[in-house]
Design an enzyme around this catalytic site. Structure first.
Site, short mmCIF file in Angstrom:
data_model
loop_
_atom_site.label_atom_id
_atom_site.label_comp_id
_atom_site.label_asym_id
_atom_site.label_seq_id
_atom_site.Cartn_x
_atom_site.Cartn_y
_atom_site.Cartn_z
CG ASP A 82 -1.96 1.03 1.00
OD1 ASP A 82 -2.70 1.35 0.35
OD2 ASP A 82 -2.17 1.14 2.17
CG HIS A 83 -0.76 4.50 0.53
ND1 HIS A 83 -0.81 5.93 0.08
CD2 HIS A 83 -1.44 4.64 1.18
CE1 HIS A 83 -2.21 6.03 -0.17
NE2 HIS A 83 -2.89 5.77 0.59
CG HIS A 176 -4.95 8.65 3.79
ND1 HIS A 176 -4.91 9.53 2.43
CD2 HIS A 176 -5.17 7.78 3.04
CE1 HIS A 176 -4.92 8.40 0.90
NE2 HIS A 176 -4.64 6.99 2.32
CG HIS A 204 -6.86 5.09 -0.92
ND1 HIS A 204 -5.45 4.88 -0.27
CD2 HIS A 204 -6.68 4.80 -1.87
CE1 HIS A 204 -4.67 3.67 -1.38
NE2 HIS A 204 -5.56 4.04 -2.12
N GLY A 205 -8.74 5.81 2.44
CA GLY A 205 -9.29 7.33 3.89
C GLY A 205 -10.98 6.70 4.55
CB SER A 207 -10.94 5.48 9.04
OG SER A 207 -10.18 4.41 8.95
CG ASN A 226 -7.62 0.74 0.59
OD1 ASN A 226 -8.49 0.26 0.28
ND2 ASN A 226 -6.26 1.98 -0.30
CB THR A 229 -7.54 5.75 11.31
OG1 THR A 229 -6.07 6.41 10.48
CG2 THR A 229 -7.07 6.33 12.21
#
Ligand code: G3H
Ligand code: ZN
Length: 276
Positions: A82-83, A176, A204-205, A207, A226, A229
């Protein structure tokens, strides 16, 4: 069971389902993610970020452990880098046997992001590894939240055509590392991106999203979701509770096992929410 990333993500997109991708920070995350997926009876993606590899000082030990756990899973499970901003790390991950990588050139100028991503795709495809890229930077990676960033559909379609990526991370309202689930997604933009971009879309992000927003994002056309957190919040809260309940506690297993169990429960719940 190990399968190819193409199968898992494309299959989910074709079924209009979401597939959860959860970050592995510690070995126990990998154990919890697979346990949750087995209880849900649904496929899952274990992902290890370049940052997590940096924390461990090396990608190999945590990746090898995650690959072994994924192989032994009773449901389809794959390991994804990832990333990654470091192309050398992408090559090392391919060498180790991960099924999928994200090359994150989102902070690069457009032309440089295209050229570098194209080279990563050529290398990975030659080894049967799928590639995710990012366009229109999803904020928060550096602690600076930018939920206002948006990916342009025309640019996204051109980027996919120019690079040959298998999936695309897009900016549609998340950021994120949010610790409150208060973000909202731009549903109309997701619908346009899904229609104009030929590959599965990655959120993404996630959470920062409530259950309702996660489902709305999925229904509008996001596929790989994804989440990191949010799980770490539950992991740490459970560990903190065990630690504060017993000042004489010594064995780390006594506070890490409730943390691992909390992550497994939430992975099961989220996969069921997204995968139905
Ligand atoms: O790549 C990882 C995800 O985008 C996780 O983001 O920690 O905000 O859930 P998050
Ligand atoms: Zn991310």
């Amino acid at each position: 069971t190990t399968t190819t990333a193409l199968d898992l993500v494309t299959e989910a997109r074709d079924l209009r389902r979401g597939i959860g991708a959860f970050n592995v920070v510690l070995l126990e995350h990998a154990e919890a993610i697979v346990e949750g997926a087995e209880r849900a009876g649904l496929p899952v993606i274990l992902q290890i970020s370049q940052n997590a590899a940096r924390y461990h000082g090396s990608f190999e030990p945590i990746a090898a452990a995650s690959l072994a756990i994924a192989r032994a899973a009773g449901v389809p499970a794959i390991v994804h880098l990832d990333h990654a901003e470091d192309v050398e790390l992408v090559h090392a991950a391919v060498e180790l046997g991960v099924q999928s990588v994200m090359f994150d050139g989102s902070a690069l100028p457009y032309d440089e992001n295209v050229a570098t991503t194209r080279a990563v795709v050529d290398h990975c495809h030659a080894h049967g590894v799928r590639v995710e890229a990012e366009l229109g930077e999803v904020g928060g990676k550096d602690g600076v939240h930018a939920p206002g960033a948006r990916t342009r559909p025309d640019e996204a379609a051109a980027f996919v055509a120019a690079t040959g990526v298998d999936s695309l991370a897009v900016a549609v309202g998340t950021s994120h590392a949010m610790t409150d689930r208060v973000a909202t997604v731009d549903r109309a933009l997701i619908v346009r991106l899904a229609a104009e971009v030929g590959v599965p879309l990655v959120l993404h992000g996630s959470s920062g999203l409530s259950d309702d927003e996660l489902v709305a994002a999925r229904d509008a056309g996001m596929t790989k979701i994804n989440i990191s957190t949010h799980l770490n919040g539950l992991f740490t809260a459970a560990a903190r509770e065990a630690l504060s309940a017993d000042a004489a506690l010594v064995d780390p297993r006594r506070y890490i096992s409730p943390a691992r169990a909390a992550v497994a429960r939430e992975v099961q719940r989220l996969l069921t929410l997204l995968g139905s």
